[in-house]
Write a protein that holds these residues in place. Structure first.
Motif: not given
Length: 360
Positions: A112-115, A158-160, A166-167
């Protein structure tokens, strides 16, 4: 990462959470769980290092049966999806080969990614909570149960979208969208196969283990052959063949670093398979070399044994006091117990003694 660990700044980070399957199951004792945690961190540290994510680029906290890591999003986060799955698969396979079935490690992994917010006590953040909900998703638990290896991955939508899809190296067709229950609602996530990497990591680790085992046998056999050759040269005057070396196998093992570092998984596996065949051939040659340098000593022992048997036969025939026979025996004995021994002369001397015994 260290500089922000005690700040009060809100920072954006990639998040990777890991959890050991069935860590709290009945039957495991505390010592076994400690061994599993040690194995987990060893595998994670090796995997992060080989994936190019050094300690300064990550922050982590322990969670007993797992851990979470925060990684900078400016560059290292892409390495969470390649090559980290490969290295983690390889390291888990390496660990699991060395332990019993009770302490094998199988991992669920959430991306995941986030603040997140750092304070002197640790890290908090909605994104971190979301990552752990992904980690606990029943779909991920089932995916690990069904997995052929020891890993199952899930990523937030979102991470996906931002990192995985995107890769261009990935084929996302094997990934499966799932809905994860979060309080009163459902959120979209993706079960990620990373099939090429995970399979390559597992197979590479297996092949590497076999190659290293065979190379160990090659080195041990060649070392023994050199020792035997030294003894043969001292004891036998006939020419003794040289013992070959390992034919550059260690250098070929090092050559596998290049496709591994460039993430060429198919090429890496092909190279490992080729090296495995070469190692097996090298072991056959080492065994043959040991046999060749041992043969002169074996022949001398065979001639000594034959001479002793003929002497017993002479006694049984009542010829123990025969001067001519005794002289031939002594001549053969002297040759066989002289170092270095000339095997041709020794064989001829034994044959003369045998013919005299038979003719008399």
């Amino acid at each position: 990462m260290t500089s922000v660990s005690h700040s009060h700044r809100r920072v954006h980070r990639a998040i990777i959470c890991v959890d050991i399957e069935s860590f709290c199951r009945p039957g495991l004792n505390d010592s076994q769980r400690a061994d599993m945690r040690g194995g987990l961190y060893d595998a994670l540290e090796r995997s992060f290092a080989r994936a190019g994510i050094p300690p300064d680029d990550r922050y982590h906290e322990d969670r007993g049966d797992g851990a979470f890591f925060l990684v900078q999003t400016e560059g290292p986060q892409s390495r969470l999806v390649e090559p980290l799955p490969f290295h983690l698969s390889a390291e888990l396979e390496r660990h699991n080969q060395s332990v019993g079935a009770e302490t094998r490690i199988r991992l669920r992994v959430a991306l995941h990614a986030g603040y997140v917010h750092h304070d002197p006590k640790g890290v908090v953040g909605t994104a971190l909570n979301e990552a752990f909900r992904l980690l606990d998703a029943p779909d991920l638990r089932q995916a690990l149960q069904d997995a052929p290896g020891d890993l199952a991955f899930i990523a937030s939508a979102q991470f996906h979208q931002d990192v995985i899809r995107s890769r261009r190296v990935f084929d996302p067709s094997a990934d499966r969208k799932v809905l994860i229950a979060v309080k009163e609602s459902e959120v979209e996530a993706w079960l990620c196969a990373f099939a090429d990497q995970v399979r390559a990591g597992r197979e590479y680790s297996d092949a590497l283990s076999r190659v290293r085992t065979v190379l160990g046998s090659v080195e041990a056999t060649l070392r023994k052959a050199r020792e035997v050759r030294d003894a043969t040269v001292r004891k036998i005057s006939s020419p003794v063949p040289e013992v070959p070396d390992a034919a550059g196998l260690l250098e070929r093992l090092a050559d596998l670093d290049e496709p591994r570092e460039r993430h060429r998984w198919a090429r890496l596996l092909a190279g490992a398979s080729e090296l495995e065949r070469a190692a097996a051939s090298a072991l056959e040659r080492a065994d043959a070399a040991l046999t060749l340098v041992q043969e002169p000593l074996d022949m001398r022992e065979e001639l000594r044994g034959g001479l002793a048997s003929l002497q017993v036969m002479a006694r049984n025939l009542g010829r123990a006091e025969d001067p001519r026979l005794d002289g031939l025996y002594q001549a053969a004995h002297d040759v066989l117990w002289t170092a270095p021994c000339d095997l041709d002369d020794a064989e001829s001397a034994v044959m003369r003694y045998m013919r005299e015994l038979q003719d008399g």
